[in-house]
Design an enzyme around this catalytic site. Structure first.
Site, PDB file in Angstrom:
ATOM      1  N   HIS A 184       0.728  -1.117   0.021  1.00  0.00           N
ATOM      2  CA  HIS A 184      -0.087   0.025  -0.114  1.00  0.00           C
ATOM      3  C   HIS A 184       0.892   1.215   0.062  1.00  0.00           C
ATOM      4  O   HIS A 184       0.365   2.458   0.590  1.00  0.00           O
ATOM      5  CB  HIS A 184      -0.946   0.202   1.144  1.00  0.00           C
ATOM      6  CG  HIS A 184      -1.892  -1.079   1.230  1.00  0.00           C
ATOM      7  ND1 HIS A 184      -2.941  -1.313   0.798  1.00  0.00           N
ATOM      8  CD2 HIS A 184      -1.686  -2.428   1.959  1.00  0.00           C
ATOM      9  CE1 HIS A 184      -3.438  -2.526   0.951  1.00  0.00           C
ATOM     10  NE2 HIS A 184      -2.729  -2.885   1.830  1.00  0.00           N
ATOM     11  N   SER A 314      16.574  17.706 -17.718  1.00  0.00           N
ATOM     12  CA  SER A 314      15.805  18.942 -17.350  1.00  0.00           C
ATOM     13  C   SER A 314      16.351  20.211 -18.481  1.00  0.00           C
ATOM     14  O   SER A 314      17.579  20.177 -18.445  1.00  0.00           O
ATOM     15  CB  SER A 314      15.121  19.684 -16.222  1.00  0.00           C
ATOM     16  OG  SER A 314      14.630  20.714 -16.103  1.00  0.00           O
ATOM     17  N   LYS A 320      19.706  17.564 -12.674  1.00  0.00           N
ATOM     18  CA  LYS A 320      18.583  16.500 -12.602  1.00  0.00           C
ATOM     19  C   LYS A 320      18.446  15.713 -13.821  1.00  0.00           C
ATOM     20  O   LYS A 320      18.829  15.697 -14.777  1.00  0.00           O
ATOM     21  CB  LYS A 320      17.024  17.292 -12.936  1.00  0.00           C
ATOM     22  CG  LYS A 320      15.808  16.465 -12.722  1.00  0.00           C
ATOM     23  CD  LYS A 320      14.507  17.593 -12.597  1.00  0.00           C
ATOM     24  CE  LYS A 320      13.301  16.742 -12.359  1.00  0.00           C
ATOM     25  NZ  LYS A 320      12.875  15.630 -13.083  1.00  0.00           N
ATOM     26  N   GLU A 327      10.812   4.753 -17.989  1.00  0.00           N
ATOM     27  CA  GLU A 327       9.794   5.465 -18.558  1.00  0.00           C
ATOM     28  C   GLU A 327       9.234   4.808 -19.731  1.00  0.00           C
ATOM     29  O   GLU A 327       8.144   4.961 -20.151  1.00  0.00           O
ATOM     30  CB  GLU A 327      10.125   7.033 -18.255  1.00  0.00           C
ATOM     31  CG  GLU A 327       9.964   7.663 -16.973  1.00  0.00           C
ATOM     32  CD  GLU A 327      10.572   9.169 -17.182  1.00  0.00           C
ATOM     33  OE1 GLU A 327      10.540   9.703 -15.903  1.00  0.00           O
ATOM     34  OE2 GLU A 327      11.120   9.467 -17.960  1.00  0.00           O
TER      35      GLU A 327
END
Length: 473
Positions: A184, A314, A320, A327
């Protein structure tokens, strides 16, 4: 230029082209996707045509000189030599007749060239009478789809095997790294990073077994069924010979379908196969989700995994780095789910003796196989093989977690463990420190209870040690 005729009229064809009038009509009619036919599918068409010509030579129905030239031309198509001559759109009406005629015309004109004749001299080598002898688009296209699918699937299975092996190796490398398990999205009980990676390997191998099982049915083809499955214009000997020749050409145990009418009417086996690709993609997408979450951060996330840095993340935030490879796997899974829906709808849309929607089935099925294979290879070579564990972060999370109190239940009871958990949450003190302060267990006992092996794979030796020391205490 040369003039070619069919029962609808005449069209001028540039002499440099190997395709003819029916292919040209299809080009004018179906300007849909802008994509050329899949290269592996074109190769499969060449294989089917070569096998058919060989079978017709064996029955002596095909003139030897003509048949030999057709075999050579078809084998060149199978080798990819004439890919630029396959110009019909992937999505088309006619149940693939335009694809079949594209192959027939290219092979006929190349065979004419091999025989020293001019393109378009169809009295000598005819696209219909010779290249398509004992065939129909209704058995050629379904067979070529299956041949192409089998060959693409072999590449996919190899890629999946290599990815599963990479996860297995990482599982062994991370076998002693204890981390918090989560359910969870909340802290649960400890698990080793190695156990998680071994589970990923098993999920991939299970997907492979599904794919292999579904692929087996695709070895049954309807070559010789011709128009509606009755075998009109195909000799019984030819039907036996053509499957033998197909098997020789691709190295697979190709066989005739038990019921040719059924095999010509229905495409449910392609839907079943597509579903195994979807399920495989879903399993891989879940794994990609886990990798992304465990690598989140680096300062404000879980930061348990260090994924290889592949590119700046980025255009505005310096430093970053994003998990671009997992992905990509997610997005491929979404695409395959969409492809599977299209295939399902197209399989349902068949009527009577033929499913005319096979072009769109083939288009989406081949796309799924191609992108899934590429995504699996990318995930393996550009991510999994170079993943590192952030051991210090995993350890600090274990030390700060209240979830480890679950391991103490057999030794101090649920009630006492609940009080310790409550105090740890309220004060931020580690569970181990509270247990020692209360004198509930010794440091030596806690080292065994909270060890990676005892919390993730409880053993006899640890149990005997704890039974003895707890009794002494």
């Amino acid at each position: 230029m040369r003039i070619e005729k069919d029962f609808l009229g005449e069209i001028q064809i540039p002499n440099r082209l190997y395709y003819g009038i029916q292919t040209t009509r299809a080009m004018h009619n179906f300007n849909i996707t802008g994509y050329e036919l899949d290269r592996d599918f074109v190769a499969a068409l060449g294989i089917v045509k070569a096998a058919a010509a060989r079978a017709n030579l064996r029955t002596s129905r095909m003139p030897a000189q003509v048949g030999t030239a057709i075999v050579k031309a078809a084998e060149e198509v199978a080798d990819g030599k004439w890919q630029d001559q396959f110009v019909v759109d992937c999505i088309q009406g006619g149940a693939g007749t335009s694809m079949n005629m594209n192959a027939n015309e290219v092979i006929a004109n190349r065979a004419l060239e091999i025989l020293g004749s001019k393109k378009g001299n169809y009295e000598l080598v005819s696209p219909n009478n010779h290249v398509d002898m004992a065939q129909s688009a209704n058995d050629v296209i379904p067979t070529a789809i299956r041949i192409c699918t089998i060959r693409k699937t072999r590449k996919l299975l190899q890629a999946m095997q290599e990815l599963a092996d990479a996860f297995t190796r990482k599982g062994e490398e991370f076998s002693q790294i204890l981390k918090m398990g989560r359910t969870h999205l909340q802290d649960a009980v400890p698990i080793t990073l190695g156990q998680e990676f071994q589970a990923y390997a098993e999920a991939i191998r299970r997907s492979m077994r599904r794919v292999e099982f579904a692929m087996e049915s695709l070895h049954a083809v309807n070559m010789g069924a011709t128009a509606v499955g009755t075998g009109i214009n195909a000799e019984p000997e030819y039907i036996a010979f053509v499957t033998q020749e197909l098997g020789k050409l691709i190295g697979e145990p190709i066989r005739s379908a038990k019921n040719m009418v059924d095999a010509t009417q229905n495409a449910d086996e392609l839907a079943e196969f597509s579903t195994t690709l979807k399920v495989s993609a879903l399993a891989l997408s879940k794994i990609a989700n886990d990798l992304r979450l465990m690598a989140s951060g680096p300062r404000c996330g879980l930061n348990e995994l260090l994924l290889p840095a592949m590119q700046p993340g980025s255009s505005i935030m310096p430093g970053k780095v994003n998990p671009v490879i997992p992905e990509t796997m997610n997005q491929v899974a979404f695409q395959i789910c969409g492809n599977d829906l299209v295939i399902s709808l197209a399989v349902e849309a068949g009527q009577f003796e033929l499913n005319v929607m096979e072009p769109v089935i083939a288009y989406n099925l081949f796309h799924s196989l191609t992108v899934l294979t590429n995504a699996v290879n990318t995930l393996n070579h550009k991510c999994v093989q170079d993943i590192r564990a952030n051991v210090a972060q995993c350890s600090s999370m274990i030390d700060a977690s209240v979830g480890v109190v679950t391991a103490l239940l057999p030794h101090i009871g649920y009630e006492q463990a609940s009080l310790i958990a409550k105090e740890a949450l309220a004060t931020g003190r580690p569970v181990k420190e509270i247990v020692l302060t209360k004198g509930l267990l010794t440091a030596e006992q806690l080292d065994v209870i909270l060890s990676p092996s005892e919390m993730t794979q409880p053993g006899i030796a640890g149990k005997q040690f704890l039974d003895t020391t707890c009794a002494d205490q």
